[in-house]
Design an enzyme around this catalytic site. Structure first.
Site, short mmCIF file in Angstrom:
data_model
loop_
_atom_site.label_atom_id
_atom_site.label_comp_id
_atom_site.label_asym_id
_atom_site.label_seq_id
_atom_site.Cartn_x
_atom_site.Cartn_y
_atom_site.Cartn_z
N LYS A 1 0.88 -1.17 -0.14
CA LYS A 1 -0.04 0.03 -0.16
C LYS A 1 0.77 1.19 -0.07
CE LYS A 1 -2.30 -1.06 3.68
NZ LYS A 1 -1.75 -2.39 3.93
N THR A 2 1.79 1.37 0.97
CA THR A 2 2.61 2.55 1.15
C THR A 2 3.61 2.73 -0.11
OG1 THR A 2 2.72 2.36 3.43
CG2 THR A 2 4.58 3.48 2.59
N ASP B 1 -2.02 7.80 3.68
CA ASP B 1 -1.63 6.63 4.28
C ASP B 1 -2.31 6.01 5.60
OD1 ASP B 1 -0.45 3.82 4.02
OD2 ASP B 1 1.43 4.68 4.25
N GLU B 2 -2.50 4.71 5.78
CA GLU B 2 -2.92 4.33 6.98
C GLU B 2 -4.27 5.03 7.38
OE1 GLU B 2 -1.54 2.20 8.88
OE2 GLU B 2 0.85 2.56 8.35
N GLN C 1 -5.78 -3.46 10.32
CA GLN C 1 -4.71 -2.87 11.17
C GLN C 1 -5.29 -1.40 11.84
OE1 GLN C 1 -0.69 -2.88 9.42
NE2 GLN C 1 -1.68 -3.48 7.58
N ARG D 1 4.96 -7.20 11.04
CA ARG D 1 6.23 -6.59 10.92
C ARG D 1 7.32 -7.58 10.43
NH1 ARG D 1 4.02 -3.02 9.08
NH2 ARG D 1 2.25 -4.11 9.45
P1 ATP Z 1 1.52 -2.25 5.89
O1 ATP Z 1 0.20 -2.76 5.90
O2 ATP Z 1 2.37 -2.99 7.07
O3 ATP Z 1 1.88 -0.72 6.06
P2 ATP Z 1 1.89 -2.02 3.18
O4 ATP Z 1 0.79 -2.52 2.56
O5 ATP Z 1 2.11 -0.35 3.18
O6 ATP Z 1 2.33 -2.70 4.53
P3 ATP Z 1 4.66 -1.79 2.09
O7 ATP Z 1 5.40 -1.45 2.99
O8 ATP Z 1 4.41 -0.76 0.72
O9 ATP Z 1 3.30 -2.63 2.53
O10 ATP Z 1 5.32 -3.08 1.09
C1 ATP Z 1 5.87 -4.04 2.09
C2 ATP Z 1 7.13 -4.53 1.48
O11 ATP Z 1 7.05 -5.47 0.30
C3 ATP Z 1 8.04 -3.74 1.30
O12 ATP Z 1 9.39 -4.04 1.62
C4 ATP Z 1 7.77 -3.41 -0.32
O13 ATP Z 1 9.07 -2.69 -0.96
C5 ATP Z 1 7.70 -4.81 -0.78
N1 ATP Z 1 6.75 -4.83 -1.88
C6 ATP Z 1 5.70 -4.37 -2.13
N2 ATP Z 1 5.21 -4.58 -3.42
C7 ATP Z 1 6.26 -5.20 -4.37
C8 ATP Z 1 6.50 -5.67 -5.62
N3 ATP Z 1 5.57 -5.61 -6.41
N4 ATP Z 1 7.62 -6.34 -5.56
C9 ATP Z 1 8.61 -6.34 -4.67
N5 ATP Z 1 8.43 -6.11 -3.63
C10 ATP Z 1 7.33 -5.39 -3.23
MG MG Z 2 2.21 0.85 4.76
#
Ligand code: ATP
Ligand code: MG
Length: 727
Positions: free
Chosen positions: A35-36, A220-221, A251, A610
C-alpha cells in the site's frame, strides 16, 4: 523520464492503482501488500506522466518518521523537483496552512502550540478557578474528555446536553477552555486541524484557493483517521479533488484515541465514483509468519474480509517461548539476539515490540548487561523530556515574552527563591488586570516601598535575566542562540545539583538540542514574517510537532525497541513480540468490551506482520507488577494460532550465574549500592576512571564511569570486574 521504470517493480493490481485516471480511489489491502509503495509510486506517476506540479500534491501519514521515509522514496523516483510537494502528518500540514493565516484564524501570528503537559496545566488552572474538587474532576480526566470531543469534531456548543451534573460540568469546562485558548491565541494539537477547518468555513474563497492548489490528496493508514481528521481531509478535497487513500481495516489500532475504521466504508459513499482496488499478495513475510497472522485475524468477527498470500518460501515457523519470569524472558531475547549478531545480522534489522512502554526496562537492562546498543522509539519522547521543555520555555520567552505557560514553567527553574506564594501573587495580579504573567511580574517587582521584599528582588532578577538573554542572543545564529540561552539560564548547573544521577543524560539532551538547531533547515513552505527572531520562532514551531530530533537519524547498528503501536507501517527481518499474557496483550483495560478485544487482536496482528523472516513470541509465567510477582495466563491470542504452526523455543538456555556474585565491595552509606560517586576504579580493558553515577542496586546495578582514555561508559557492576583505587 522512463515511466516504465516507475511501473517495473509493481504487480498488475498495484500498477492498476498507480495508473488510475483522476477521481477518488481507495486501496483496501492487507499488511505488507504494498500500500505504502503504491502511494509513493502514485505520487511519482502523477508528477511524471500527468504533468502534475509537485506543489499540487499533499500526502498525509501518521508519524514524522514515516513522512521522512516517504519523502525520501518519492525523491528517489522523481528527483529534487519533488521537494515542493507537501508531505507530513495531519498536524504538520494544518500547521503550515495556519501559519499563513494565523490572524484570520484568531491566533497570534507566532502562536504557541500547547503540548499535552501545557494543556493539562491550563485545564488544572480552570478547575481551580471554578473551585472544583480536583479529586472529583481530575485534570487528566477533563483533558481526556476535551480531546475526545475535539477528535470527534465537536465544539463545546455542539456537545449534546448531558443528563448528569458531571456531564454538564465537563461541557462547561470545555467551553471555558475554548475561551481561554482563544484569549491566548494559542492552539493545542487538535486545534490545529479544527482552527484550519473553521477558517475554511468562514472564508470559502480561501478554501477554494487551497482546493485549487491541492489537486492530489493522498492518505496512508487511512483506517486510523479520526473524525476531525476526516472532516479536514474531506473539506479540503471538496468535490473535485482527487483523494487517493490506502488502508487496512485489520490494522485499525487507534479506536481508543478516536480513530474510526468506519471511514473506510464511508469513503465510497462520500466520494462518488470511488474506484476500489484490493491487493492480496504479501511481499514482506515468509509463508509461515503469514499463516500465523491469517489464522489469528480470522478470529475477528467484524472484518471486511480479505486473504493474503505470499509467493515467498514457507521459512521458519514462529518460535514461542515461555520464561519463568520477565528477567528470563529478557535474557532469552538477548541470547537470541547475540546469536543473530554473531552470525553477521545487522542490529538495525531486529526489533523488540511490547504492548506497554513499562515492559522495556527489564529488556533494556539485559541489553546493557551484554553491551548491545539499542534505540527506543516512543517512551518519553525527546521533546517531552523535562530538560528540553525547560530550555524550549526559555527560548519561547525570547520570541514571545508574554507567553504564560513558558513563564510559569521556568519561573523558579533553576531555583531562584521564587516560591509558590510569589507565583500565586503574580497570577492573581494577572487575573485581576487581565494581563500576562510577565507583565504582572514586572508590575509587582517595581522597586517601590517593597524593594526590601526578597521575592520582589528575586523577581526583578528573573526579569532582568530574560531581558539580558534577549540582548545577548540577538546577533547570533540559531544554534548559537540556543547554546547561549542554555548557558545563561544555568540549567545545566541546576540539574547537576538537583539530581546528579540524571544530570549527565540531561546535559547530553541539551547538547542534542543544540545539534538539532545547527541542523535545522527552515520549512520553505512556511510563511516567514521578517520579525525579530523569526528563525528561532520557526524552529520552535517545528519542534512542537516533532517527535525525534532530526540530528539523530536511526543508526543501523542498534536494536530497535518500540511499542506495538509505534511499529505500524515498519518492517524488520527479525521481530520479538514480548509479554504474550492475559492482561498485557490483550491489555486488561481493553478486554471489557468486544470492540476493545478485537482492537487488541489487530494490534497483535500488526506486530506479527512486521516480521519478514523470523518471529519470536515470548511470555513469562510470572511477572512483577507494582513490586509483587503475580502468576500469569498465556494470552488467548496464542491459542488462536494452531499449535502446529508454532515452534517451541528451547527452554532454559539461559544461565544466571552472573546474578549471584558480588554485593558490597566498597564502604558505602547506602547498603543497596556497591559504589560511591567519585570513586576511582580500574577496568581490565578501559583502564582507570572515576564513577560518575549509578542506577539500580545489588547485582543489577549499572555504573557510569568516565575513563581517562576512552570516555564515559555504562557498565554492569557484576560483569565489569572493577578494581577500586585510592582516590
Ligand atoms: P503495511 O500494511 O504494513 O503498512 P503496506 O501494504 O504498506 O504494509 P509496503 O510497506 O508498501 O506494504 O510493502 C511491504 C514490502 O513489500 C516492502 O518491503 C515493499 O518494498 C515490498 N513490495 C511491495 N510490493 C512489491 C512488489 N511488487 N515487488 C517487490 N516488492 C514489493
Ligand atoms: Mg504501509
Amino acid at each position: 523520464m522512463n515511466t516504465n521504470r516507475l511501473l517495473a517493480n509493481l504487480n498488475p493490481e498495484q500498477r492498476e492503482a498507480v495508473t488510475l485516471p483522476t477521481g477518488p480511489a481507495l486501496v483496501l489491502a492487507g499488511a505488507g501488500s504494498g500500500k505504502t509503495r503504491v502511494l509513493v509510486h502514485r505520487i511519482a506517476w502523477r508528477i511524471e506522466t500527468e504533468d502534475t506540479p509537485p506543489q499540487s500534491v499533499l500526502a498525509v501519514t501518521f508519524t514524522n518518521k514515516a513522512a521522512r521515509e516517504m519523502r525520501a522514496r518519492v525523491l528517489t523516483l522523481v528527483g529534487p523537483r519533488a521537494q515542493s510537494m507537501w508531505l507530513g502528518t495531519f498536524h504538520s500540514m494544518a500547521y503550515r496552512i495556519l501559519s499563513r493565516h494565523a490572524r484570520e484564524a484568531g491566533l497570534r501570528p507566532d502562536f504557541t502550540i500547547l503540548d499535552e503537559d501545557d494543556q493539562r496545566r491550563l485545564i488544572r488552572q480552570l478547575i481551580r478557578e471554578r473551585q472544583w474538587d480536583e479529586r472529583e474532576f481530575p485534570p487528566a480526566l477533563a483533558q481526556w474528555y476535551i480531546n475526545q470531543k475535539k477528535d470527534a469534531g465537536m465544539r463545546a456548543s455542539q456537545v449534546p446536553d448531558g443528563v448528569g451534573r458531571e456531564d454538564r460540568a465537563l461541557r462547561d469546562l470545555y467551553q471555558g477552555y475554548e475561551m481561554k485558548l482563544r484569549s491566548l491565541g494559542a492552539a493545542d494539537f487538535a486545534e490545529l486541524l479544527f482552527c484550519c477547518h473553521d477558517l475554511w468555513q468562514k472564508q470559502p474563497a480561501l478554501l477554494e484557493s487551497y482546493q485549487a492548489r491541492f489537486r492530489e490528496i493522498l492518505v496512508d493508514e487511512f483506517q486510523d483517521t479520526n473524525t476531525l481528521q476526516y472532516l479536514w481531509f474531506r473539506t479540503l478535497t471538496g468535490t473535485s479533488g482527487n483523494p487517493f487513500v490506502v488502508g487496512d481495516d485489520d490494522q485499525a489500532i487507534y479506536g481508543w484515541r478516536g480513530g474510526r475504521v468506519e471511514h473506510v466504508l464511508r469513503f465510497p459513499k462520500d466520494f462518488e465514483g470511488t474506484r476500489v482496488i484490493r491487493l492480496e499478495q504479501n511481499y514482506r513475510s515468509s509463508g509461515a509468519i503469514l499463516s500465523a497472522a491469517n489464522a489469528l485475524i480470522a478470529h475477528n468477527p467484524s472484518r471486511l474480509g480479505k486473504t493474503l498470500w505470499t509467493a515467498s518460501e514457507t521459512g521458519e515457523r514462529p518460535v514461542y517461548f515461555t520464561a519463568d519470569d520477565e528477567l528470563e524472558e529478557a535474557d532469552y531475547i538477548v541470547t537470541r539476539i547475540q546469536q543473530a549478531l554473531s552470525g553477521g545480522q545487522p542490529a538495525g534489522t531486529i526489533a523488540i515490540l511490547y504492548r506497554s512502554n513499562a515492559q522495556s526496562r527489564v529488556i533494556e537492562e539485559s541489553l546493557v548487561r551484554h553491551e548491545i546498543a539499542y534505540r527506543i522509539y516512543g517512551g518519553v519522547r525527546f521533546f517531552e523530556r523535562s530538560e528540553i521543555k525547560d530550555t524550549l520555555a526559555y527560548l519561547r520567552l525570547m520570541t514571545d515574552p508574554e507567553n504564560d505557560s513558558a513563564f510559569e514553567r521556568v519561573f523558579n527553574v533553576p531555583t531562584r527563591g521564587l516560591g509558590d506564594r510569589t507565583f500565586e501573587r503574580v497570577r492573581e495580579h494577572a487575573r485581576q488586570e487581565g494581563r500576562s504573567l510577565a507583565a504582572s511580574a514586572l508590575a509587582i517587582a517595581q522597586p517601590k516601598a517593597v524593594s526590601a521584599d526578597r521575592s520582589a528582588r528575586a523577581l526583578r532578577g528573573f526579569l532582568e535575566l530574560l531581558a539580558d538573554m534577549r540582548e545577548a542572543i540577538r546577533p547570533l545564529n540559531l544554534a548559537g542562540q540556543v547554546e547561549r540561552v542554555i548557558a545563561l539560564s544555568r540549567l545545566a548547573e541546576f540539574y547537576q545539583t538537583d539530581d546528579p544521577l540524571r544530570a549527565e543524560t540531561r546535559i547530553e539532551s541539551l547538547a542534542e538540542l543544540v545539534n538539532a538547531a545547527a541542523g535545522y533547515e527552515p520549512d520553505p513552505e512556511m510563511e516567514s514574517t521578517p520579525a525579530e527572531f523569526s528563525g528561532l520562532m520557526a524552529f520552535l514551531g517545528q519542534m512542537a510537532l516533532a517527535t525525534e530530533p532530526e540530528s539523530r537519524p536511526g543508526k543501523s547498528d542498534e536494536i530497535q525497541l518500540m511499542s506495538l503501536h509505534a511499529a505500524k507501517g515498519l518492517e524488520f527481518h527479525t521481530v520479538f513480540i514480548t509479554g504474550l499474557e492475559e492482561g498485557l496483550l490483550p491489555h486488561s483495560r481493553a478486554t471489557e468490551t468486544a470492540g476493545g478485544l478485537e482492537e487488541e487482536r489487530r494490534l497483535f496482528y500488526v506486530g506479527i506482520t512486521r516480521a519478514e523472516r523470523q518471529l519470536y513470541l515470548t511470555r513469562a509465567r510470572r511477572r512483577r507488577l507494582h513490586g509483587h510477582y503475580i502468576d500469569t495466563l498465556p494470552s488467548r491470542f496464542l491459542l488462536e494460532i494452531p499449535a502446529d504452526q508454532l515452534e517451541s523455543g528451547e527452554p532454559r538456555i539461559v544461565t544466571r550465574t552472573a546474578r549471584s556474585r558480588v554485593q558490597h565491595r566498597f564502604p558505602n552509606t547506602d547498603p543497596g549500592l556497591p559504589v560511591t560517586i567519585g570513586q576511582r576504579v580500574r577496568h581490565p580493558r578501559f583502564g582507570e576512571g572515576v564513577v560518575l553515577s549509578h542506577e539500580g542496586s545489588g547485582d543489577h546495578c549499572r555504573i557510569h564511569v568516565r575513563f581517562e582514555g576512552s570516555g564515559a561508559k555504562w557498565l554492569l557492576w557484576d560483569q565489569a570486574h572493577l578494581e577500586t583505587l585510592e582516590s
